[in-house]
Motif scaffolding. Structure first.
Motif, PDB file in Angstrom:
ATOM      1  N   PHE A  79       0.821  -1.206   0.000  1.00 42.60           N
ATOM      2  CA  PHE A  79       0.000   0.000   0.000  1.00 42.60           C
ATOM      3  C   PHE A  79       0.861   1.264   0.000  1.00 42.60           C
ATOM      4  CE2 PHE A  79      -3.483  -2.762   1.388  1.00 42.60           C
ATOM      5  CZ  PHE A  79      -4.463  -2.292   0.532  1.00 42.60           C
ATOM      6  N   LEU A  80       2.065   1.173   0.552  1.00 46.41           N
ATOM      7  CA  LEU A  80       2.958   2.335   0.537  1.00 46.41           C
ATOM      8  C   LEU A  80       3.432   2.649  -0.879  1.00 46.41           C
ATOM      9  CD1 LEU A  80       5.315   1.843   3.590  1.00 46.41           C
ATOM     10  CD2 LEU A  80       4.045   3.885   3.045  1.00 46.41           C
ATOM     11  N   PHE A  81       3.544   1.615  -1.706  1.00 47.21           N
ATOM     12  CA  PHE A  81       4.195   1.771  -3.006  1.00 47.21           C
ATOM     13  C   PHE A  81       3.462   2.753  -3.938  1.00 47.21           C
ATOM     14  CE2 PHE A  81       4.781  -0.180  -7.305  1.00 47.21           C
ATOM     15  CZ  PHE A  81       6.013   0.373  -7.533  1.00 47.21           C
ATOM     16  N   PRO A  82       2.138   2.572  -4.195  1.00 46.81           N
ATOM     17  CA  PRO A  82       1.466   3.553  -5.057  1.00 46.81           C
ATOM     18  C   PRO A  82       1.448   4.947  -4.436  1.00 46.81           C
ATOM     19  CG  PRO A  82       0.009   1.701  -4.577  1.00 46.81           C
ATOM     20  CD  PRO A  82       1.220   1.530  -3.738  1.00 46.81           C
ATOM     21  N   TRP A  83       1.340   4.994  -3.118  1.00 51.20           N
ATOM     22  CA  TRP A  83       1.332   6.286  -2.419  1.00 51.20           C
ATOM     23  C   TRP A  83       2.641   7.033  -2.663  1.00 51.20           C
ATOM     24  CZ3 TRP A  83       4.184   8.313   1.712  1.00 51.20           C
ATOM     25  CH2 TRP A  83       3.626   9.415   2.343  1.00 51.20           C
ATOM     26  N   ALA A  95      -2.582  21.476  -0.090  1.00 45.49           N
ATOM     27  CA  ALA A  95      -3.688  21.101   0.792  1.00 45.49           C
ATOM     28  C   ALA A  95      -3.923  19.598   0.707  1.00 45.49           C
ATOM     29  CB  ALA A  95      -4.955  21.854   0.387  1.00 45.49           C
ATOM     30  N   PHE A  96      -3.962  19.065  -0.533  1.00 41.52           N
ATOM     31  CA  PHE A  96      -4.201  17.623  -0.655  1.00 41.52           C
ATOM     32  C   PHE A  96      -2.989  16.816  -0.221  1.00 41.52           C
ATOM     33  CE2 PHE A  96      -4.401  13.556  -2.834  1.00 41.52           C
ATOM     34  CZ  PHE A  96      -5.591  13.111  -2.286  1.00 41.52           C
ATOM     35  N   ALA A 100      -3.123  13.549   2.087  1.00 42.50           N
ATOM     36  CA  ALA A 100      -2.528  12.260   1.709  1.00 42.50           C
ATOM     37  C   ALA A 100      -1.515  11.823   2.749  1.00 42.50           C
ATOM     38  CB  ALA A 100      -1.857  12.391   0.340  1.00 42.50           C
ATOM     39  N   PHE A 101      -0.757  12.802   3.252  1.00 44.83           N
ATOM     40  CA  PHE A 101       0.223  12.465   4.292  1.00 44.83           C
ATOM     41  C   PHE A 101      -0.488  11.948   5.540  1.00 44.83           C
ATOM     42  CE2 PHE A 101       3.125  13.586   7.772  1.00 44.83           C
ATOM     43  CZ  PHE A 101       4.269  12.950   7.312  1.00 44.83           C
ATOM     44  N   GLY A 102      -1.584  12.645   5.894  1.00 45.25           N
ATOM     45  CA  GLY A 102      -2.338  12.247   7.091  1.00 45.25           C
ATOM     46  C   GLY A 102      -2.938  10.860   6.944  1.00 45.25           C
ATOM     47  N   GLU A 103      -3.488  10.538   5.752  1.00 47.31           N
ATOM     48  CA  GLU A 103      -4.140   9.229   5.622  1.00 47.31           C
ATOM     49  C   GLU A 103      -3.116   8.104   5.693  1.00 47.31           C
ATOM     50  OE1 GLU A 103      -5.008   8.660   0.911  1.00 47.31           O
ATOM     51  OE2 GLU A 103      -6.092  10.262   1.916  1.00 47.31           O
ATOM     52  N   MET A 104      -1.917   8.334   5.119  1.00 46.01           N
ATOM     53  CA  MET A 104      -0.895   7.288   5.226  1.00 46.01           C
ATOM     54  C   MET A 104      -0.370   7.208   6.659  1.00 46.01           C
ATOM     55  SD  MET A 104       0.581   4.841   4.005  1.00 46.01           S
ATOM     56  CE  MET A 104       0.171   4.770   2.284  1.00 46.01           C
ATOM     57  N   GLY A 109      -0.014   4.238  11.391  1.00 47.00           N
ATOM     58  CA  GLY A 109      -0.211   4.294  12.843  1.00 47.00           C
ATOM     59  C   GLY A 109      -0.957   3.075  13.334  1.00 47.00           C
ATOM     60  N   ILE A 110      -2.053   2.709  12.630  1.00 44.22           N
ATOM     61  CA  ILE A 110      -2.841   1.555  13.059  1.00 44.22           C
ATOM     62  C   ILE A 110      -2.002   0.287  12.967  1.00 44.22           C
ATOM     63  CG2 ILE A 110      -4.857   0.150  12.505  1.00 44.22           C
ATOM     64  CD1 ILE A 110      -6.201   2.758  11.547  1.00 44.22           C
ATOM     65  N   LEU A 111      -1.197   0.178  11.893  1.00 42.68           N
ATOM     66  CA  LEU A 111      -0.371  -1.021  11.757  1.00 42.68           C
ATOM     67  C   LEU A 111       0.772  -1.029  12.758  1.00 42.68           C
ATOM     68  CD1 LEU A 111      -0.522  -1.574   7.986  1.00 42.68           C
ATOM     69  CD2 LEU A 111      -0.884  -3.290   9.717  1.00 42.68           C
TER      70      LEU A 111
END
Lengths: 127, 171
Positions: A79-83, A95-96, A100-104, A109-111
């Protein structure tokens, strides 16, 4: 055929050459190689250590645990790769880029909670 | 050209999938798992035919690379020898299985014959050259499908915790 599919033809050629090389070597070895069968030749390690026990025995479940962790963190990396591929493009819109940084950050964080759990439970220790 | 490649990949997928359970490969579970790797590679080729580039790469990376490793661990963990299984006996569930498979294949063959094979695919190949690439899929994944993406992390977290609870000797 699309252009993007035609790009895979070298991959196909490489796969074909690899299979032909491996298959050819194994077949030629099988056909041409000398065969002198006796007890010493058939030992797993000729002129080496004697076998202590049969390798056909149960593996410890600990290997499975390591395998599961490998898969989970492998998928995380996927999942990190396309990001990571897209991030430079997103930087044009600051702004985006933060979203995007926050969602990754949330994803990792959860992992990381999982990693902390595994660590604190001592599942990384080989006891 | 496309048809030829498709049929090679399709026959390869089916043949290597059958080889997973049918002797000579299927007699040894480890050989069966290796045959599964071959099936996954053929499937990755089919994904390329569908212009799903990212999925094709992930098929090789995740399925052929990681999942089969786990399969092999489970096989070696159980380490069932053919002596443990005893002689295969005909059971009522096997009979039901044979009937079900026969019925489904007859229905499928009937449908294919009725439509005179699959001459025309229902949807043409996408005209957009970036379709299915890492960037396109990523743009969708991190914008429109953000909730499933974040939920994936929770799913993976649950998988880790479940594996530790089940496999760890002393918690």
């Amino acid at each position: 055929m699309l252009d993007s599919q035609i790009e895979y033809i070298p991959v196909l050629i490489m796969l074909a050459i690899c299979s032909a090389a491996i298959g050819g070597m194994l077949t030629l070895n099988f056909l041409l190689g000398p065969k002198r069968k006796n007890a010493i030749k058939n030992a797993p390690f000729e002129s080496g250590e004697k076998q202590i026990h049969s390798p056909k025995r149960r593996f410890s479940v600990k290997f499975y645990l390591v395998g599961i962790f490998f898969i989970v963190f492998d998928i995380e990396a996927v999942f990190l790769f396309p990001w990571a591929t897209l991030y430079r493009q997103w930087l044009r819109d600051p702004a985006f880029a933060w979203v995007a940084f926050g969602e990754m950050f949330l994803f990792l964080g959860i992992l990381s909670l999982g990693l902390v759990y595994v660590w604190r439970r001592g599942a990384l220790e080989w006891d | 050209m496309e048809q030829v490649i498709f049929w090679i990949l399709a026959i390869g997928t089916v043949a290597s999938s059958v080889a997973v359970i049918v002797p000579p490969m299927g007699r040894n579970p480890v050989h069966g798992a290796l045959s599964l790797v071959v099936a996954f590679f053929f499937l990755a080729g089919l994904y390329v035919m569908l212009v799903a580039h990212l999925v094709a790469v992930l098929q090789v990376l995740i399925y052929a690379g990681a999942i089969v490793v786990l399969f092999l661990f489970v096989i070696m963990l159980l380490n069932i020898q053919s002596e443990d299984l005893g002689h295969p006996r005909p059971t009522i569930s096997k009979l039901i299985g044979v009937i079900a498979v026969g019925f489904v294949s007859i229905v499928l063959i009937g449908f294919i014959l009725k439509d005179k094979g699959m001459a025309e695919p229902p949807v043409g190949l996408p005209s957009d050259s970036t379709f299915g690439t890492v960037k396109t899929v990523g743009n969708l994944l991190y914008t429109s499908y953000i909730v499933p993406f974040e939920l994936t992390s929770i799913l993976l977290l649950v998988a880790v915790i479940g594996a530790v609870i089940m496999a760890k000797r002393r918690l």
